[in-house]
Write a protein that holds these residues in place. Structure first.
Motif, PDB file in Angstrom:
ATOM      1  N   LEU A  98       0.808  -1.216   0.000  1.00  0.00           N
ATOM      2  CA  LEU A  98       0.000   0.000   0.000  1.00  0.00           C
ATOM      3  C   LEU A  98       0.845   1.271   0.000  1.00  0.00           C
ATOM      4  CD1 LEU A  98      -2.735  -1.012   2.602  1.00  0.00           C
ATOM      5  CD2 LEU A  98      -2.807  -1.229   0.112  1.00  0.00           C
ATOM      6  N   THR A 135       8.622   6.868  -0.625  1.00  0.00           N
ATOM      7  CA  THR A 135       7.585   7.861  -0.906  1.00  0.00           C
ATOM      8  C   THR A 135       7.792   9.109  -0.049  1.00  0.00           C
ATOM      9  OG1 THR A 135       6.032   6.073  -1.368  1.00  0.00           O
ATOM     10  CG2 THR A 135       5.101   8.255  -0.984  1.00  0.00           C
ATOM     11  N   LEU A 156       3.128  12.874   0.473  1.00  0.00           N
ATOM     12  CA  LEU A 156       2.318  12.058  -0.442  1.00  0.00           C
ATOM     13  C   LEU A 156       1.836  10.759   0.177  1.00  0.00           C
ATOM     14  CD1 LEU A 156       4.343  12.430  -3.768  1.00  0.00           C
ATOM     15  CD2 LEU A 156       2.309  13.693  -3.054  1.00  0.00           C
ATOM     16  N   ALA A 167      -2.133  10.297   0.474  1.00  0.00           N
ATOM     17  CA  ALA A 167      -2.762  10.166  -0.831  1.00  0.00           C
ATOM     18  C   ALA A 167      -2.427   8.826  -1.482  1.00  0.00           C
ATOM     19  CB  ALA A 167      -2.338  11.323  -1.743  1.00  0.00           C
ATOM     20  N   LEU A 168      -1.163   8.395  -1.395  1.00  0.00           N
ATOM     21  CA  LEU A 168      -0.769   7.122  -2.006  1.00  0.00           C
ATOM     22  C   LEU A 168      -1.425   5.930  -1.318  1.00  0.00           C
ATOM     23  CD1 LEU A 168       3.006   7.518  -2.929  1.00  0.00           C
ATOM     24  CD2 LEU A 168       1.058   7.260  -4.452  1.00  0.00           C
ATOM     25  N   LEU A 209      -4.333   5.943   0.112  1.00  0.00           N
ATOM     26  CA  LEU A 209      -5.725   5.947  -0.338  1.00  0.00           C
ATOM     27  C   LEU A 209      -5.845   5.405  -1.757  1.00  0.00           C
ATOM     28  CD1 LEU A 209      -8.652   6.735   0.268  1.00  0.00           C
ATOM     29  CD2 LEU A 209      -8.150   9.028  -0.611  1.00  0.00           C
ATOM     30  N   ILE A 210      -4.930   5.816  -2.644  1.00  0.00           N
ATOM     31  CA  ILE A 210      -4.967   5.355  -4.040  1.00  0.00           C
ATOM     32  C   ILE A 210      -4.702   3.854  -4.124  1.00  0.00           C
ATOM     33  CG2 ILE A 210      -3.808   5.526  -6.269  1.00  0.00           C
ATOM     34  CD1 ILE A 210      -3.363   8.497  -5.669  1.00  0.00           C
ATOM     35  N   GLU A 211      -3.688   3.377  -3.407  1.00  0.00           N
ATOM     36  CA  GLU A 211      -3.362   1.953  -3.457  1.00  0.00           C
ATOM     37  C   GLU A 211      -4.455   1.101  -2.830  1.00  0.00           C
ATOM     38  OE1 GLU A 211      -0.921   0.440  -4.944  1.00  0.00           O
ATOM     39  OE2 GLU A 211      -0.081   2.314  -5.697  1.00  0.00           O
ATOM     40  N   THR A 212      -5.090   1.611  -1.771  1.00  0.00           N
ATOM     41  CA  THR A 212      -6.195   0.871  -1.158  1.00  0.00           C
ATOM     42  C   THR A 212      -7.375   0.773  -2.124  1.00  0.00           C
ATOM     43  OG1 THR A 212      -5.524   1.664   1.033  1.00  0.00           O
ATOM     44  CG2 THR A 212      -7.735   0.754   0.824  1.00  0.00           C
ATOM     45  N   THR A 213      -7.679   1.881  -2.799  1.00  0.00           N
ATOM     46  CA  THR A 213      -8.753   1.859  -3.799  1.00  0.00           C
ATOM     47  C   THR A 213      -8.426   0.897  -4.934  1.00  0.00           C
ATOM     48  OG1 THR A 213      -9.254   4.173  -3.272  1.00  0.00           O
ATOM     49  CG2 THR A 213     -10.163   3.279  -5.312  1.00  0.00           C
ATOM     50  N   SER A 214      -7.169   0.935  -5.380  1.00  0.00           N
ATOM     51  CA  SER A 214      -6.745   0.013  -6.442  1.00  0.00           C
ATOM     52  C   SER A 214      -6.858  -1.437  -6.003  1.00  0.00           C
ATOM     53  CB  SER A 214      -5.310   0.334  -6.847  1.00  0.00           C
ATOM     54  OG  SER A 214      -4.829  -0.601  -7.782  1.00  0.00           O
TER      55      SER A 214
END
Length: 227
Positions: free
Chosen positions: A129, A134, A138, A141-142, A144-149
């Motif tokens: 995740l 990183t 960030l 945000a990362l 959240l993006i990886e969890t959504t993915s």
């Protein structure tokens, strides 16, 4: 007229009983089961070779811990492949055009791979995740993006299989309807349309096999991430 094109995707019923279960079980009857009087012939040899080839291709990206999933992944591959190909026959029903069925296959298997990783190696699974190195601003945000993915993976599996098969069936029905309608007025155009229909049918056979392989291959890749 437009609504009738989608009638082929509605589950058939007999006396109020849905026949989708029968269409799921019927492909299993096409494969001979071994017994004490088993005699090797060309059909059984070809079946064994095909099963060995599929299992080998699916197990290539997995390590030894993932080989215990071989029987389930190979069985899923054979089931999807048989259902997709039988669904191209006239007057048949394709269960894999139903999003509910594809999600019922994708979600539990994806969840099983995720729980396997969280149980065996929780730190490595959660590390996916957040990529290494990183920048601190960030990080939220990362994550959240990886969890959504991660959570959208089963939806992508089910929608991909449903959309590809549904689009192919609709194209075949539209072109076949057009070719029949053009026979009285424009026979030459109708013949050309039938040639296109033949080529499209060959393409759909390839799509049916590829989509079954992609579905199971992505599951094996998800499994590799978690073992």
């Amino acid at each position: 007229m437009n609504l009738s094109f989608f009638d082929q995707f509605s589950s058939p019923h007999l006396l109020g009983i849905p026949l989708i279960l029968l269409s799921l079980l019927f492909p299993a009857l096409l494969f001979p089961s071994p017994n004490n009087r088993w005699i090797n012939n060309r059909l059984s040899t070809l079946q064994t070779w095909l099963l060995h080839l599929i299992t080998k291709q699916l197990m290539v990206p997995l390590n030894k811990n993932g080989h215990k999933w071989a029987m389930m992944l190979t069985s899923l591959m054979i089931m999807l492949l048989t259902i997709n190909l039988l669904g191209l026959l006239p007057y048949t029903f394709t269960p894999t055009t139903q999003l509910s069925m594809n999600m019922a296959l994708a979600f539990p298997l994806w969840l099983a791979t995720l729980l396997t990783g969280l149980r065996n190696q929780p730190s490595a699974s959660l590390a996916h995740l957040l990529p290494e190195g990183t920048p601190t601003p960030l990080i939220p945000a990362l994550i959240l993006i990886e969890t959504t993915s991660l959570l959208i993976r089963p939806l992508a599996l089910g929608v991909r299989l449903t959309a590809n098969l549904t689009a192919g069936h609709l194209l075949i029905q539209l072109i076949s309807t057009a070719s029949i309608a053009l026979v009285p007025t424009l026979p030459a155009v109708s013949a050309l349309t039938m040639i296109i229909l033949l080529l499209l049918t060959i393409l759909e056979v390839a799509v049916a096999m590829i989509q079954a392989y992609v579905f199971v291959l992505l599951l094996s890749l998800y499994l590799q991430e978690n073992i």
